[in-house]
Scaffold this active site. Structure first.
Site, PDB file in Angstrom:
ATOM      1  NE  ARG A  45      -2.491  -0.088   3.434  1.00 28.93           N
ATOM      2  CZ  ARG A  45      -3.213  -0.480   4.476  1.00 28.93           C
ATOM      3  NH1 ARG A  45      -4.514  -0.382   4.454  1.00 28.93           N
ATOM      4  NH2 ARG A  45      -2.630  -0.961   5.559  1.00 28.93           N
ATOM      5  CE  LYS A 142       0.936 -18.760  11.966  1.00 27.67           C
ATOM      6  NZ  LYS A 142       1.190 -19.315  13.232  1.00 27.67           N
ATOM      7  CG  HIS A 172       7.572 -21.038   9.843  1.00 24.54           C
ATOM      8  ND1 HIS A 172       6.389 -20.494  10.262  1.00 24.54           N
ATOM      9  CD2 HIS A 172       8.348 -21.118  10.934  1.00 24.54           C
ATOM     10  CE1 HIS A 172       6.467 -20.253  11.552  1.00 24.54           C
ATOM     11  NE2 HIS A 172       7.641 -20.620  11.987  1.00 24.54           N
ATOM     12  CE  LYS A 176      11.086 -24.215  13.158  1.00 21.95           C
ATOM     13  NZ  LYS A 176      12.155 -23.221  13.302  1.00 21.95           N
ATOM     14  CD  GLU A 210       5.679 -18.430  20.347  1.00 23.40           C
ATOM     15  OE1 GLU A 210       6.125 -17.860  19.352  1.00 23.40           O
ATOM     16  OE2 GLU A 210       4.493 -18.347  20.698  1.00 23.40           O
ATOM     17  CG  ASP A 229      -0.686 -18.074  16.337  1.00 21.98           C
ATOM     18  OD1 ASP A 229      -0.771 -17.758  15.132  1.00 21.98           O
ATOM     19  OD2 ASP A 229       0.252 -17.715  17.073  1.00 21.98           O
ATOM     20  CG  HIS A 234       2.952 -23.983  13.255  1.00 24.02           C
ATOM     21  ND1 HIS A 234       3.220 -23.768  11.934  1.00 24.02           N
ATOM     22  CD2 HIS A 234       2.752 -22.760  13.797  1.00 24.02           C
ATOM     23  CE1 HIS A 234       3.192 -22.464  11.678  1.00 24.02           C
ATOM     24  NE2 HIS A 234       2.909 -21.832  12.796  1.00 24.02           N
ATOM     25  CE  LYS A 334       2.053 -15.529  21.121  1.00 22.95           C
ATOM     26  NZ  LYS A 334       3.361 -15.636  20.432  1.00 22.95           N
TER      27      LYS A 334
END
Ligand code: NAD
Length: 482
Positions: A45, A142, A172, A176, A210, A229, A234, A334
């Site tokens: 944009r 995603k 992703h 790996k 994480e 998520d 994953h 998280k």
């Protein structure tokens, strides 16, 4: 790379593109893996010219690949880049884009590095301009929807304009090295495969932990949560690679057919398993690496009364001959104690011990993050008198064996798209089966207004998650590690 290409990145000034995509493409350049006349066109944009855009990417390369940055190579790489200012809703601009792409014969790849709400506009624009020719490929980031219904709506839009064989749904984690090494370990050795079943495996644990919170993405995250998520994509992909039957070849569909069978074999949720086999958590304030960190509900962009989960742990089961009765524990969160992504295979204890003291069952830990390695926990004789045994580790650290640089996950996946190899991308039927399996959980949480259990930031999650494993006579990896 023996085929030239035009790679158009929609959302080409966004966080994902700057942090992951250009650095990955730059790494491909360092190995000479990009065709000399391949071009990368960012469409977004902002009103930028080529020079301003290249300066932005150059800054990103220096920031995200400080050790790999080389002025001469960067100059070569940046010369491939051009910028195309575009409002995705303006169809006239796609015709203009077409003119710039039509100048040469090339393989065109459209990478949609934008939120899914923009997919219909982009696909409509490409279609209106006749850019969706059979030679093109389209890469989808995603999240591909937020539930079964919206994911089907997205797919319907995509598959009206492109054939399934042109669509690359990126995850992703599958790029790996260690994930592919799982295939090599399982199917390139006779050692493991005979043990890889319900007779010898007690339980499997897949963790993606994480330490970060929601950073600047509070608003996005609050509409998503850990389950959508991480689990739907994953974690289920990792589960498939661990549990799939040996494919007949490395042919993309041979591999993806076997992955699909695993998702289809997941035991459906019942009222009881929804109650007993899933833990939903949200972090409270706490301390991480000596720093105090705020509660999720105090993060920017997050409503104070949010009931979005930042942690989920669940027990799944695969209803087939190989795995019936073996618990597969998945968890992600998280603000956890450590940044770690791993697959743990807990084997059963030897049926009879002839040694004094406890005999720890074998365990294989495949670490994907922060390092990529495999560790086998075995028993060996402790030095000294008597026949006491103690746990020792057999470590397989790939960097000790291979001198070659390991490719970054996005680098590998982008090269696969350019080469037309979809093995590591989700096919529509697998993505749909994954959504079908997760949907009852989302419905249950919504209908019953299930609030997440608080856990202190910097820990391994709510204690209820330990009860999940304890009920099966096992424990999470870090609770038993020496
Ligand atoms: P971002 O907000 O940083 O960037 C969005 C990009 O889209 C910008 O380039 C912006 O110019 C462009 N854009 C927005 N509206 C537009 C319009 N009307 N016309 C033309 N361009 C427009 O987002 P991001 O973090 O790069 O994420 C992009 C997508 O990838 C999202 O769906 C996100 O969920 C997903 N994703 C992001 C990450 C990540 O680490 N950032 C990881 C995985 C998936």
């Amino acid at each position: 790379m023996n085929e030239t290409f035009d790679l158009v990145i929609f959302g080409g000034t966004g966080d994902l593109a700057l942090r992951k995509l250009y650095p990955a493409l730059y790494l491909a350049e360092t190995d000479g893996n990009l065709h000399a006349s391949g071009r990368i066109i960012a469409a977004a944009r902002q009103q930028l010219d080529d020079a301003q855009f290249r300066a932005k990417v150059s800054e990103a390369l220096k920031r995200f690949l400080p050790e790999k940055y080389d002025e001469a190579l960067a100059t070569k790489f940046l010369a491939r880049l051009t910028y195309f200012p575009l409002d995705v809703n303006n169809h006239a601009q796609y015709a203009q884009m077409k003119r710039s792409l039509d100048e040469r014969v090339s393989r065109t790849v459209f990478y949609l590095s934008v939120g899914p709400s923009l997919f219909p506009a982009i696909i409509g624009g490409l279609q209106a301009a006749g850019l969706n020719t059979p030679e093109t490929r389209i890469v989808l980031e995603k999240p591909l929807g937020r539930d079964l219904k919206s994911s089907r709506e997205i797919n319907e839009v995509v598959l009206k304009a492109f054939a399934e064989s042109q669509v690359y749904r990126i995850d992703h984690y599958l790029g790996k090295e260690t994930v592919q090494n799982l295939l090599a370990l399982r199917f390139g050795n006779t050692l493991l495969e005979p043990l890889w079943n319900r007779t010898w495996v007690r339980d499997v644990q897949i963790t993606i932990a994480e330490t970060v919170g929601v950073e600047t993405r509070g608003e996005f995250y609050d509409n998503t949560g850990a389950f959508r998520d991480m689990v739907q994509n994953h974690m289920l992909n990792l589960l498939c690679i661990v549990a799939m039957e040996p494919p007949s070849s490395l042919d993309p569909d041979a591999v993806r057919d076997e992955k699909l069978q695993v998702v289809r074999s997941l035991k459906p949720w019942t009222a009881e398993s929804l109650r007993e086999h899933i833990v939903r958590g949200q972090y409270r304030g706490g301390t991480l690496a000596g720093q105090s960190v705020p509660a999720y509900a105090s993060e920017e962009g997050v409503p104070k009364d949010s009931i979005t989960e930042t942690y989920v742990a669940l027990r799944a089961e695969i209803a087939n001959w190989r795995w019936a009765g073996v618990p597969f524990f998945l968890r992600t969160g998280k603000r956890m104690a450590e940044r770690r992504a791993e697959v743990v295979i807990n084997f059963k204890a030897p049926p009879h011990s002839i040694f004094p003291g406890a005999l720890n069952p074998n365990r294989m830990v495949i670490t994907l993050q922060p390092d990529e390695n495999v560790r086998l926990y075995t028993m060996a004789k402790a030095p000294g008198d008597g026949m006491r045994v103690r746990e020792v580790h057999l470590d397989l650290d790939f960097k000790d064996f291979f001198r070659e640089r390991r490719q970054d996950a996005y680098e590998r996946l982008l090269l696969d798209v350019l080469r037309g190899n979809p093995t590591l991308f989700m096919r529509n039927d697998e993505a749909d089966a994954a959504w079908r399996w997760v949907q009852p959980v989302l419905d249950h949480w919504q209908h019953e207004a299930i609030a997440p259990i608080g856990y202190t930031a910097g820990t391994w999650g709510p204690p209820a998650a330990s009860r999940l494993t304890a009920k099966e006579g096992t424990a999470w990896h870090e609770e038993t590690s020496v």
